[in-house]
Write a protein that holds these residues in place. Structure first.
Motif, short mmCIF file in Angstrom:
data_model
loop_
_atom_site.label_atom_id
_atom_site.label_comp_id
_atom_site.label_asym_id
_atom_site.label_seq_id
_atom_site.Cartn_x
_atom_site.Cartn_y
_atom_site.Cartn_z
N THR B 137 0.75 -1.21 -0.09
CA THR B 137 -0.07 0.08 0.12
C THR B 137 0.76 1.17 0.10
O THR B 137 0.84 2.03 -0.76
N PHE B 138 2.14 1.13 1.09
CA PHE B 138 2.96 2.41 0.98
C PHE B 138 3.49 2.59 -0.39
O PHE B 138 3.77 3.92 -0.78
N LYS B 139 3.71 1.53 -1.18
CA LYS B 139 4.57 1.66 -2.44
C LYS B 139 3.51 2.06 -3.64
O LYS B 139 4.12 2.49 -4.77
N ARG B 140 2.23 2.45 -3.39
CA ARG B 140 1.35 2.65 -4.68
C ARG B 140 1.70 3.95 -5.02
O ARG B 140 2.42 4.79 -4.33
N LYS B 141 1.76 4.04 -6.35
CA LYS B 141 2.07 5.37 -6.93
C LYS B 141 1.46 6.71 -6.44
O LYS B 141 2.06 7.89 -6.11
N GLY B 159 -0.16 19.27 11.28
CA GLY B 159 -0.10 18.60 12.43
C GLY B 159 -1.29 17.74 12.83
O GLY B 159 -1.55 17.11 13.90
N ASN B 160 -1.94 17.68 12.06
CA ASN B 160 -3.32 16.95 11.77
C ASN B 160 -3.59 15.45 11.42
O ASN B 160 -3.45 15.19 10.33
N PHE B 161 -3.31 14.69 12.37
CA PHE B 161 -3.35 13.06 12.02
C PHE B 161 -4.46 12.58 12.45
O PHE B 161 -4.53 10.98 12.70
N SER B 162 -5.71 13.19 12.57
CA SER B 162 -6.77 12.33 13.19
C SER B 162 -7.32 11.41 12.53
O SER B 162 -7.45 11.47 10.99
N GLU B 163 -7.91 10.18 12.89
CA GLU B 163 -8.26 9.12 12.43
C GLU B 163 -9.45 9.35 11.28
O GLU B 163 -9.37 8.92 10.37
N SER B 164 -10.33 10.44 11.68
CA SER B 164 -11.46 10.64 10.90
C SER B 164 -10.96 11.27 9.64
O SER B 164 -11.90 11.30 8.70
N GLN B 165 -9.76 11.85 9.39
CA GLN B 165 -9.38 12.43 8.25
C GLN B 165 -8.61 11.73 7.26
O GLN B 165 -8.08 12.21 6.13
N ILE B 166 -8.47 10.28 7.74
CA ILE B 166 -7.32 9.52 6.86
C ILE B 166 -8.35 9.03 5.55
O ILE B 166 -9.39 8.63 5.66
N LYS B 167 -7.72 8.94 4.50
CA LYS B 167 -8.49 8.74 3.38
C LYS B 167 -6.98 7.98 2.55
O LYS B 167 -6.41 8.75 2.08
N ILE B 168 -7.06 6.76 2.57
CA ILE B 168 -6.08 5.93 1.79
C ILE B 168 -6.29 5.86 0.31
O ILE B 168 -7.19 5.33 -0.12
N PRO B 169 -5.45 6.36 -0.68
CA PRO B 169 -5.74 6.65 -2.16
C PRO B 169 -5.64 5.28 -2.67
O PRO B 169 -4.75 4.47 -2.12
N ARG B 170 -6.30 5.08 -3.80
CA ARG B 170 -6.12 3.93 -4.56
C ARG B 170 -4.78 3.67 -5.28
O ARG B 170 -4.23 4.65 -5.81
#
Lengths: 135, 170
Positions: B137-141, B159-170
């Protein structure tokens, strides 16, 4: 009176940072003459070759200026950490080569990263000449 | 009847807690690190990579990093002396071990006292938090590497790493 002195002072101090690419080339020219008495001017073609020529870095990877800037200086490049590098060619990015300190900072870093040594004034001048020749 | 009352009480407290958690009001760790700014830091430390918040590493790490800029993760990132000094002072002042922020404190606590990591991704806090994200996943383009926080945490530079803002791109 005092105000105008201040403005003149500001303009003078500004001058040491801001430059035109032509002024920059003049400076490299006088440095190049000191490095080589047989200095015969800067060459855009030599600059183009310099920009694209890959060399084997001691870390085992092939590298050139174009590795990050792409082979066409009118394009945006990308750093190894995924950040966009604005185009190098003044025709599309007129801010290039107008801040002497910035130019020297990046030649200082990138020559060491690519060539593992400092660039000569001749090389820097050829590079700038090449960038200015791009239409 | 008594049981019913207890149930209502339990339910209200659960929903109140989750509402608080969602707003970040209860769990400080969900809150952004304090907003910090320094023009030289922002300009110089973001020309090659995303801007990392000083609260992500302890003071000793920043000091070590700033003394080795000529070999900065394989690249020459040298600064002139004045710039180097000012940015180091700014990083030190706002580092993970100088912060009241819960996330910064936890990062700091996850680092053994005898180690001085230069990579945020090597801290135990980071590896624990990302153990469900695969290497592929980390290696995705769209991501590049684990050091590119902004790929998934869009407000990481603030400095905002809150869980609710995470969106892992395809």
């Amino acid at each position: 009176m005092r105000k105008s002195m201040l403005i003149i002072g500001l303009l003078l101090s500004f001058k040491t940072f801001a430059a035109t690419p032509q002024e920059l080339l003049k400076q490299y020219e006088s440095q190049a003459k000191q490095e080589h008495s047989a200095f015969a001017g800067f060459s855009a073609e030599k600059g183009a070759t310099f920009f694209k020529t890959e060399r084997l870095h001691s870390d085992g990877k092939k590298v050139s200026c174009a590795t990050c800037h792409t082979a066409d200086p009118r394009n945006q490049g990308k750093t190894r950490a995924n950040k966009v590098i604005e185009p190098m060619a003044p025709i599309v990015n007129p801010k290039r080569f107008t801040d002497r300190a910035k130019v020297e900072k990046w030649f200082g870093r990138n020559c060491r990263d690519v060539l593992e040594r400092a660039c000569t004034a001749q090389e820097k001048g050829d590079y700038v000449a090449y960038m200015l020749s791009i239409q | 009847m008594k049981n019913w009352m207890q149930l209502v009480l339990l339910f209200t407290s659960i929903s109140a807690t989750s509402a608080l958690l969602a707003s970040g009001g209860m769990e400080e760790g969900g809150r952004a690190m304090p907003v910090v700014s320094n023009a030289k830091w922002a300009a110089e430390c973001s020309s090659c990579h995303m801007l990392y918040h000083p609260g992500l590493l302890p003071e000793r790490s920043w000091r070590k990093m700033m003394l080795g800029l000529d070999k900065h993760f394989g690249e020459n990132a040298s600064l002139d002396a004045a710039m180097q000094k000012e940015i180091t002072a700014f990083l030190a002042l706002n580092s993970a071990d100088k912060q009241d922020n819960r996330r910064a404190k936890r990062i700091n606590q996850s680092i053994p006292a005898n180690s001085t990591p230069l990579r945020i991704t090597e801290t135990r806090y980071f590896t624990d938090k990302h153990d469900e994200v695969s290497a592929n996943t980390f290696k995705r383009k769209s991501i590049g590497s684990a050091s590119n926080c902004v790929a998934c945490h869009k407000n990481a530079e603030k400095g905002n790493f809150s869980e609710s803002q995470i969106k892992i791109p395809r």
